[in-house]
Design an enzyme around this catalytic site. Structure first.
Site, mmCIF file in Angstrom:
data_model
loop_
_atom_site.group_PDB
_atom_site.id
_atom_site.type_symbol
_atom_site.label_atom_id
_atom_site.label_comp_id
_atom_site.label_asym_id
_atom_site.label_seq_id
_atom_site.Cartn_x
_atom_site.Cartn_y
_atom_site.Cartn_z
ATOM 1 C CB VAL A 82 -1.004 0.027 1.169
ATOM 2 C CG1 VAL A 82 -1.629 1.212 1.285
ATOM 3 C CG2 VAL A 82 -1.827 -1.291 1.113
ATOM 4 N NE ARG A 88 -10.143 0.519 8.144
ATOM 5 C CZ ARG A 88 -9.917 -0.607 7.452
ATOM 6 N NH1 ARG A 88 -10.306 -1.769 7.995
ATOM 7 N NH2 ARG A 88 -8.720 -0.683 6.842
ATOM 8 C CB CYS A 125 -9.647 -3.094 0.062
ATOM 9 S SG CYS A 125 -9.247 -4.570 0.969
ATOM 10 N N GLY A 130 -3.793 -7.783 -1.330
ATOM 11 C CA GLY A 130 -4.651 -7.414 -0.029
ATOM 12 C C GLY A 130 -3.982 -7.922 1.132
ATOM 13 C CG HIS A 147 -10.243 -7.025 -3.474
ATOM 14 N ND1 HIS A 147 -9.003 -7.792 -3.455
ATOM 15 C CD2 HIS A 147 -10.323 -6.527 -2.099
ATOM 16 C CE1 HIS A 147 -8.375 -7.755 -2.371
ATOM 17 N NE2 HIS A 147 -9.011 -7.123 -1.452
HETATM 18 P P1 NAP Z 1 2.902 -5.031 3.505
HETATM 19 O O1 NAP Z 1 3.205 -4.884 2.156
HETATM 20 O O2 NAP Z 1 3.221 -6.283 4.401
HETATM 21 O O3 NAP Z 1 3.647 -3.709 4.350
HETATM 22 C C1 NAP Z 1 3.902 -3.537 5.639
HETATM 23 C C2 NAP Z 1 4.398 -2.156 5.806
HETATM 24 O O4 NAP Z 1 4.357 -1.911 7.282
HETATM 25 C C3 NAP Z 1 5.791 -2.206 5.602
HETATM 26 O O5 NAP Z 1 6.332 -0.834 5.118
HETATM 27 C C4 NAP Z 1 6.477 -2.456 7.054
HETATM 28 O O6 NAP Z 1 8.009 -1.906 7.193
HETATM 29 C C5 NAP Z 1 5.655 -1.378 7.831
HETATM 30 N N1 NAP Z 1 5.526 -1.945 9.243
HETATM 31 C C6 NAP Z 1 5.283 -3.467 9.594
HETATM 32 N N2 NAP Z 1 5.624 -3.414 11.176
HETATM 33 C C7 NAP Z 1 6.050 -2.106 11.222
HETATM 34 C C8 NAP Z 1 6.468 -1.347 12.717
HETATM 35 N N3 NAP Z 1 6.547 -2.134 13.792
HETATM 36 N N4 NAP Z 1 7.082 -0.067 12.346
HETATM 37 C C9 NAP Z 1 7.009 0.476 11.515
HETATM 38 N N5 NAP Z 1 6.505 -0.052 10.165
HETATM 39 C C10 NAP Z 1 6.213 -1.374 10.330
HETATM 40 O O7 NAP Z 1 1.447 -4.488 3.987
HETATM 41 P P2 NAP Z 1 0.578 -3.768 3.163
HETATM 42 O O8 NAP Z 1 -0.359 -4.443 2.365
HETATM 43 O O9 NAP Z 1 1.211 -2.322 2.282
HETATM 44 O O10 NAP Z 1 -0.658 -3.267 4.087
HETATM 45 C C11 NAP Z 1 -0.110 -2.474 5.257
HETATM 46 C C12 NAP Z 1 -1.436 -2.247 6.181
HETATM 47 O O11 NAP Z 1 -2.238 -1.358 5.450
HETATM 48 C C13 NAP Z 1 -2.118 -3.363 6.541
HETATM 49 O O12 NAP Z 1 -1.579 -3.915 7.620
HETATM 50 C C14 NAP Z 1 -3.607 -2.821 6.854
HETATM 51 O O13 NAP Z 1 -3.600 -2.332 8.049
HETATM 52 C C15 NAP Z 1 -3.491 -1.793 5.792
HETATM 53 N N6 NAP Z 1 -4.285 -2.093 4.584
HETATM 54 C C16 NAP Z 1 -5.351 -1.399 4.295
HETATM 55 C C17 NAP Z 1 -5.895 -1.667 3.392
HETATM 56 C C18 NAP Z 1 -7.442 -1.091 3.111
HETATM 57 O O14 NAP Z 1 -8.090 -1.649 2.653
HETATM 58 N N7 NAP Z 1 -7.587 0.134 3.294
HETATM 59 C C19 NAP Z 1 -5.673 -2.743 2.268
HETATM 60 C C20 NAP Z 1 -4.705 -3.368 2.665
HETATM 61 C C21 NAP Z 1 -3.653 -3.016 3.663
HETATM 62 P P3 NAP Z 1 9.053 -2.962 7.039
HETATM 63 O O15 NAP Z 1 9.519 -2.811 5.639
HETATM 64 O O16 NAP Z 1 10.246 -2.194 7.781
HETATM 65 O O17 NAP Z 1 8.664 -4.400 7.500
HETATM 66 C C1 3JM Z 2 -6.086 -5.162 5.461
HETATM 67 O O1 3JM Z 2 -2.155 -5.250 11.733
HETATM 68 C C2 3JM Z 2 -2.914 -6.057 10.940
HETATM 69 O O2 3JM Z 2 -2.665 -7.297 11.241
HETATM 70 C C3 3JM Z 2 -3.289 -5.798 9.531
HETATM 71 C C4 3JM Z 2 -4.455 -6.662 9.051
HETATM 72 C C5 3JM Z 2 -4.860 -5.754 7.705
HETATM 73 C C6 3JM Z 2 -5.887 -4.998 7.977
HETATM 74 C C7 3JM Z 2 -6.546 -4.440 9.287
HETATM 75 O O3 3JM Z 2 -7.193 -4.904 9.989
HETATM 76 O O4 3JM Z 2 -6.066 -3.213 9.395
HETATM 77 C C8 3JM Z 2 -4.518 -6.453 6.566
HETATM 78 C C9 3JM Z 2 -5.104 -6.075 5.329
HETATM 79 C C10 3JM Z 2 -6.724 -4.856 6.455
HETATM 80 C C11 3JM Z 2 -7.815 -3.838 6.570
HETATM 81 O O5 3JM Z 2 -7.789 -2.862 5.650
HETATM 82 O O6 3JM Z 2 -8.462 -3.892 7.392
#
Ligand code: NAP
Ligand code: 3JM
Length: 338
Positions: free
Chosen positions: A16, A101, A130, A161, A243
């Site tokens: 993201v 949220r 999403c 996702g 999706h």
């Molecule tokens: P991802 O590819 O696994 O990336 C996770 C990111 O978070 C990486 O930049 C990681 O950094 C960082 N991170 C993890 N733990 C951390 C910590 N303790 N301190 C600082 N940074 C940390 O995941 P993603 O798909 O991008 O999704 C990230 C988050 O966005 C999800 O967990 C979810 O909450 C949210 N999300 C929301 C939607 C939505 O529908 N709105 C969709 C997808 C995800 P490192 O490189 O240092 O590990």
């Molecule tokens: C989408 O902290 C986590 O485990 C992240 C889980 C996660 C989420 C969330 O609950 O924030 C992964 C992918 C979402 C989301 O958008 O709700």
């Protein structure tokens, strides 16, 4: 000269976070300075923004000093820990996780549906899930015209996702299986190659998953429709990005297919792709890289009196996360809230 903003991205190395950078650049968001933050694991990584190599830093309390807008996508617990600190330092946080949220003092915003809700923020604005975002973009215009009573949805969610590592799981497991080898996905709850998994996020006491309950509760909050009935089944499919959703609604007033098509054709950021005679309908592959929500297979539902069936597709990393978050940042600018 118009003002530029100091922007931080927490989770900049993730699926993201990288998409947020791309979207900020494409939409020419007025960025004065950008700060890329993540954990110590990826501190030092270089990422390109507008032709410049930016070094990722480990997030620290000082990271948020002087920041106007902080876009968070680093998971729920990271967000719980860092959002109050960023707010305390003076930033407005747009958070992509589920951590905030459903808090009463946190607006949950989809700009096509409830843009005005950003105005009552107290420092944190939440970006919905999403699957919820693409569904409400398609359904809110119908709700405004005919009042939706009931929504039954089944999702077909891409592996992107579940994060960048889950994309790798799908590719590696598919390759392994084609070569007759074994590979166990590390970032998904079961085998994903040549399979579908009816399990996203954790199971709740009511036997729905947390992802499914996000769709119930977030839809009500965003649409200001506390009585709307929603039942969701969320499923992971072996698609890299995009999706899809099968959505059945029941409206209070009768609605014809022609009326629904007309409403959706005029809806903001919705594209109707619905030519069954030419085998044209929305597909994940075509939505990849796009910011709109695609709707097709519009037909009268045969099981409900005032029922309508739809197929709704969007790029989950863009409209489902990054684009929606940047649109929220644009609203903050438009309404002079930063
Ligand atoms: P991802 O590819 O696994 O990336 C996770 C990111 O978070 C990486 O930049 C990681 O950094 C960082 N991170 C993890 N733990 C951390 C910590 N303790 N301190 C600082 N940074 C940390 O995941 P993603 O798909 O991008 O999704 C990230 C988050 O966005 C999800 O967990 C979810 O909450 C949210 N999300 C929301 C939607 C939505 O529908 N709105 C969709 C997808 C995800 P490192 O490189 O240092 O590990
Ligand atoms: C989408 O902290 C986590 O485990 C992240 C889980 C996660 C989420 C969330 O609950 O924030 C992964 C992918 C979402 C989301 O958008 O709700």
């Amino acid at each position: 000269m118009s003002k530029g903003y100091n922007v931080a991205i927490l989770g900049a190395t993730g699926a993201v976070g990288r998409t947020m950078l791309k979207v900020l650049e494409e939409r020419n968001f007025p960025v004065e300075n950008i700060k890329l933050l993540a954990s110590v694991r990826s501190a030092g990584t270089k990422i390109n923004f507008k032709g410049e190599e930016i070094t990722v830093e480990e997030v620290k309390p000082e990271s948020f000093e002087g920041i106007d807008i902080a876009l968070f996508s680093a998971g729920g617990s990271t967000s719980k820990q860092w959002a109050p600190i960023a707010v305390e330092k003076g930033a407005v946080v747009v958070d992509n996780s589920s951590a905030w949220r459903m808090e009463e003092n946190v607006p949950l915003v989809v700009p096509e549906v409830n843009p005005e809700d950003v105005k009552w923020h107290k420092g944190i604005i939440a970006n919905p899930n999403c699957s919820t975002i693409q569904m409400v973009v398609a359904l809110n215009p119908i709700h405004k015209a005919k009042k939706i009573k009931r929504i039954i949805v089944a999702t077909y969610q891409a592996v992107s996702g579940a994060g960048a590592k889950a994309i790798n799981d799908l590719i590696e497991e598919t390759k392994a299986k084609l070569e007759g080898k074994e590979y166990t996905p590390k970032h998904l709850p079961a085998s994903i190659a040549f399979n579908v998994i009816p399990h996203i996020d954790v199971f709740q006491e009511n036997l729905y998953t947390k992802e499914e309950m996000k769709m119930v509760n977030e839809t009500r909050k965003i649409m200001h429709a506390p009585d709307i009935l929603v039942s969701a089944t969320c499923v992971r499919v072996p698609v890299i990005n995009g999706h899809s959703e099968s959505v059945v609604i029941e409206t209070e007033e009768p609605i014809t297919v022609e009326e629904a098509r007309e409403i959706l054709s005029n809806a903001e950021n919705v594209i109707v792709v619905d030519e069954p005679e030419n085998a044209k309908y929305p597909m994940a592959i075509d939505a990849d890289g796009k910011d709109e929500v695609f709707v097709g297979r519009i037909r009268k539902d045969l099981a409900f009196e005032n029922g309508l069936s739809l197929w709704v597709v969007a790029d989950n990393l863009r409209k489902g996360a990054a684009t929606n978050a940047v649109q929220i940042a644009e609203l903050l600018v438009k309404y002079n809230l930063v």
